[in-house]
Design a protein around this motif. Structure first.
Motif, PDB file in Angstrom:
ATOM      1  N   TYR A 114     -10.568 140.611  -2.171  1.00 35.51           N
ATOM      2  CA  TYR A 114     -10.749 139.588  -3.197  1.00 35.51           C
ATOM      3  C   TYR A 114     -11.733 140.068  -4.268  1.00 35.51           C
ATOM      4  O   TYR A 114     -11.563 139.776  -5.444  1.00 35.51           O
ATOM      5  CB  TYR A 114     -11.243 138.286  -2.553  1.00 35.51           C
TER       6      TYR A 114
ATOM      7  N   GLU B 194      -9.855 142.460  -6.392  1.00 32.53           N
ATOM      8  CA  GLU B 194      -8.910 141.743  -7.244  1.00 32.53           C
ATOM      9  C   GLU B 194      -9.615 141.189  -8.481  1.00 32.53           C
ATOM     10  O   GLU B 194      -9.090 141.248  -9.591  1.00 32.53           O
ATOM     11  CB  GLU B 194      -8.259 140.610  -6.450  1.00 32.53           C
ATOM     12  N   LYS B 195     -10.828 140.672  -8.304  1.00 30.81           N
ATOM     13  CA  LYS B 195     -11.584 140.135  -9.428  1.00 30.81           C
ATOM     14  C   LYS B 195     -11.918 141.240 -10.418  1.00 30.81           C
ATOM     15  O   LYS B 195     -11.809 141.060 -11.639  1.00 30.81           O
ATOM     16  CB  LYS B 195     -12.868 139.481  -8.916  1.00 30.81           C
TER      17      LYS B 195
ATOM     18  N   HIS C   6       1.217 135.731  -9.318  1.00 29.06           N
ATOM     19  CA  HIS C   6      -0.040 135.600  -8.574  1.00 29.06           C
ATOM     20  C   HIS C   6      -1.086 134.806  -9.363  1.00 29.06           C
ATOM     21  O   HIS C   6      -1.885 134.063  -8.777  1.00 29.06           O
ATOM     22  CB  HIS C   6      -0.576 136.987  -8.233  1.00 29.06           C
TER      23      HIS C   6
ATOM     24  N   TYR D 280      -0.265 131.344  -8.723  1.00 33.88           N
ATOM     25  CA  TYR D 280      -0.550 131.036  -7.320  1.00 33.88           C
ATOM     26  C   TYR D 280      -2.033 130.762  -7.124  1.00 33.88           C
ATOM     27  O   TYR D 280      -2.414 129.815  -6.424  1.00 33.88           O
ATOM     28  CB  TYR D 280      -0.101 132.205  -6.452  1.00 33.88           C
ATOM     29  N   ARG D 281      -2.887 131.531  -7.751  1.00 35.83           N
ATOM     30  CA  ARG D 281      -4.334 131.348  -7.605  1.00 35.83           C
ATOM     31  C   ARG D 281      -4.792 130.034  -8.243  1.00 35.83           C
ATOM     32  O   ARG D 281      -5.829 129.498  -7.855  1.00 35.83           O
ATOM     33  CB  ARG D 281      -5.084 132.521  -8.228  1.00 35.83           C
ATOM     34  N   ARG D 282      -4.026 129.549  -9.191  1.00 42.58           N
ATOM     35  CA  ARG D 282      -4.345 128.265  -9.817  1.00 42.58           C
ATOM     36  C   ARG D 282      -3.670 127.102  -9.100  1.00 42.58           C
ATOM     37  O   ARG D 282      -3.603 126.006  -9.627  1.00 42.58           O
ATOM     38  CB  ARG D 282      -3.949 128.301 -11.296  1.00 42.58           C
ATOM     39  N   ARG D 283      -3.111 127.410  -7.913  1.00 44.28           N
ATOM     40  CA  ARG D 283      -2.468 126.420  -7.049  1.00 44.28           C
ATOM     41  C   ARG D 283      -1.230 125.794  -7.694  1.00 44.28           C
ATOM     42  O   ARG D 283      -0.830 124.693  -7.363  1.00 44.28           O
ATOM     43  CB  ARG D 283      -3.463 125.329  -6.621  1.00 44.28           C
TER      44      ARG D 283
ATOM     45  N   ILE E 122      -1.957 140.037  -2.291  1.00 40.40           N
ATOM     46  CA  ILE E 122      -3.005 140.630  -3.117  1.00 40.40           C
ATOM     47  C   ILE E 122      -2.729 142.120  -3.252  1.00 40.40           C
ATOM     48  O   ILE E 122      -2.668 142.842  -2.250  1.00 40.40           O
ATOM     49  CB  ILE E 122      -4.395 140.400  -2.496  1.00 40.40           C
TER      50      ILE E 122
END
Length: 233
Positions: A4, A7-8, A56, A59-62, A87
């Motif tokens: 993670y 990824e950032k 993605h 997806y990360r923002r739901r 990821i």
């Protein structure tokens, strides 16, 4: 947390710089690549990675439905199925990617190479983290199946057609069904691994049947001799 954090860091790199970096990987690994124009337009593995980044992001923002819709469009266009929750690090190279499947909780490091027909999937038994983690510089060859919440170590190599169900150490080579480590740090692990001597159940059965046929023929010949002796009396 390691993936993670990476990824950032990846998301802080400019989009165009990332795309240029992705295309540079193609030139490094595929001698058939001739120009950036050709690579940009015709390499489905590259397109799959780019579409995945978009999916993605949602997806990360739901925004799960939009993310999944984009991933299915990606699958339709490229033949490569990457769940939007996966990821993926930098410089992933998917070569001849038709049939590649990457599951929801997969974590893929940097400079990883994946060939066609590879599955990074679950076994259907786990909950939560149920897909593989593939560390930096790993290579997964054609048709390999890596299943479950296991780890493929740094610079590890998974042989074509292998089925991997257990962790693979760093700098190891694994082959077979189920997969077994045959090399680590360039040194051979199993000196008695002779693939040409693996048991062949079909051949073994044929040999057994031939043996029974020979025994029956011998018994028939013996009976014929007995019959002839009785007829001569």
């Amino acid at each position: 947390m390691f993936f993670y954090r990476k990824e950032k860091e990846v998301n802080q790199v400019g989009i165009w710089k990332r795309m240029k970096e992705d295309m540079d990987v193609v030139f490094e690994q595929d001698p058939a690549a001739r120009s950036y124009f050709e690579v940009f337009l015709t390499y489905s593995g590259l397109h799959a990675v780019w579409w995945h980044r978009v999916a993605h992001m949602f997806y990360r923002r739901r925004m799960f439905f939009i993310a999944r819709a984009i991933s299915q469009l990606n699958r339709f266009l490229t033949g490569i199925e990457i769940h939007p929750g996966a990821i993926i690090g930098r410089r992933l190279f998917i070569d001849h990617g038709m049939g590649v499947v990457i599951g929801e909780t997969c974590e893929i490091g940097d400079n990883v190479t994946i060939f066609q027909g590879v599955t990074l999937g679950g076994t259907g038994k786990e909950k939560g983290k149920r897909h593989p983690t593939v560390k930096d510089n790993a290579l997964i060859a054609t048709g390999a199946k890596v299943l479950g919440s296991i780890t493929i170590g740094k610079s590890a190599k998974v042989g074509a057609g292998s089925v991997v169900l257990k962790d693979v150490p760093d700098h190891a080579t694994i082959v077979g069904v189920p997969g077994k480590v045959v090399r680590q740090h360039g040194e051979k692990i199993r000196k008695d691994l002779d693939h040409h001597k693996l048991p062949d159940p079909v051949a073994n059965r044929c040999e057994h049947l031939q043996q029974e046929i020979d025994e029956l023929r011998a018994e028939i010949a013996e009976l014929k001799e007995i019959v002839k002796g009785k007829e001569g009396e």
